[in-house]
Write a protein that holds these residues in place. Structure first.
Motif: not given
Lengths: 120, 97
Positions: A15-21, B17-19
């Motif tokens: 999930l963290l990798a996806g959010a970083f992308l 990060l998403i926000a």
């Protein structure tokens, strides 16, 4: 440390990798100068980011039916994103936002840089 | 450093990060010089929303937003296709450089 804990942590890392992308795509969309480069930046969360997030969700829920639905979401994403990107790229080429010299770098020497060449 | 702390820190990092990425994509939607730039940015925004819904499912464990995920991934590209068609239709005979 049991296997469920390991799966939970791996899911969080995915999930963290996806959010970083997603974050990298946001930075690229703001910073890049051109339509093609912005499409290149925006494609990253659309394919790899969403797939990583789906893998993370499956690693944390770990149920068969949810896994099937998540697989379906991934397949839909992989089917629909190229169609939309193709249409946008073709519209950009036809309206002259993409110079032919950007696509074929060798054409710049032959026809001269910035020469008006309407799209087909 | 126990497991709950690691999980909480990672959850906050994912949400932040998403926000932040949604905010940056909205900046490009606002200032995009042409329609196609806005379309590319809004298409990316759909993917960011899919990522956010997935993160919500994974972090809270409630699967009630799963149909929303399916429908967004199915129809998210229709807007960009429609706008791209209408942009391609009314083009100038001499496109500006």
């Amino acid at each position: 440390m049991s296997w469920t804990t390991v799966a939970d942590l791996l899911g969080l890392v995915a999930l963290l990798a996806g959010a970083f992308l997603c974050f990298a795509a946001g930075v690229g969309l703001v910073r890049f100068p051109d339509l093609l480069t912005r499409m290149h930046a925006g494609t990253k969360p659309q394919v790899l980011g969403v797939l990583l997030v789906l893998i993370g969700v499956w690693l944390r829920t770990r149920s068969g039916m949810d896994g099937l639905v998540l697989l379906l979401v991934g397949i839909f994403q992989l089917l629909t994103i190229p169609a939309g990107a193709h249409m946008v790229g073709r519209a950009g080429f036809r309206t002259g936002q993409v110079r032919p010299a950007d696509i074929h770098p060798g054409r710049r020497e032959r026809t001269g840089a910035g020469e008006a060449e309407p799209g087909r | 450093m126990n497991l709950e702390t690691v999980e909480a820190v990672l959850s906050w990092a994912i949400g932040a990060l998403i926000a932040l990425s949604a905010l940056l994509v909205l900046v490009r939607v606002t200032i995009g010089p042409s329609v196609l730039d806005r379309v590319v940015a809004s298409d990316t925004l759909v993917s960011v929303v899919v990522c956010a819904l997935g993160a919500h499912i994974a972090l809270t464990g409630s699967v009630s937003t799963m149909p929303l995920l399916v429908s967004l991934s199915l129809v998210g590209f229709l807007g960009s296709v429609a706008v791209a068609r209408f942009v391609a239709r009314d083009r100038d005979p001499e496109p500006p450089r």
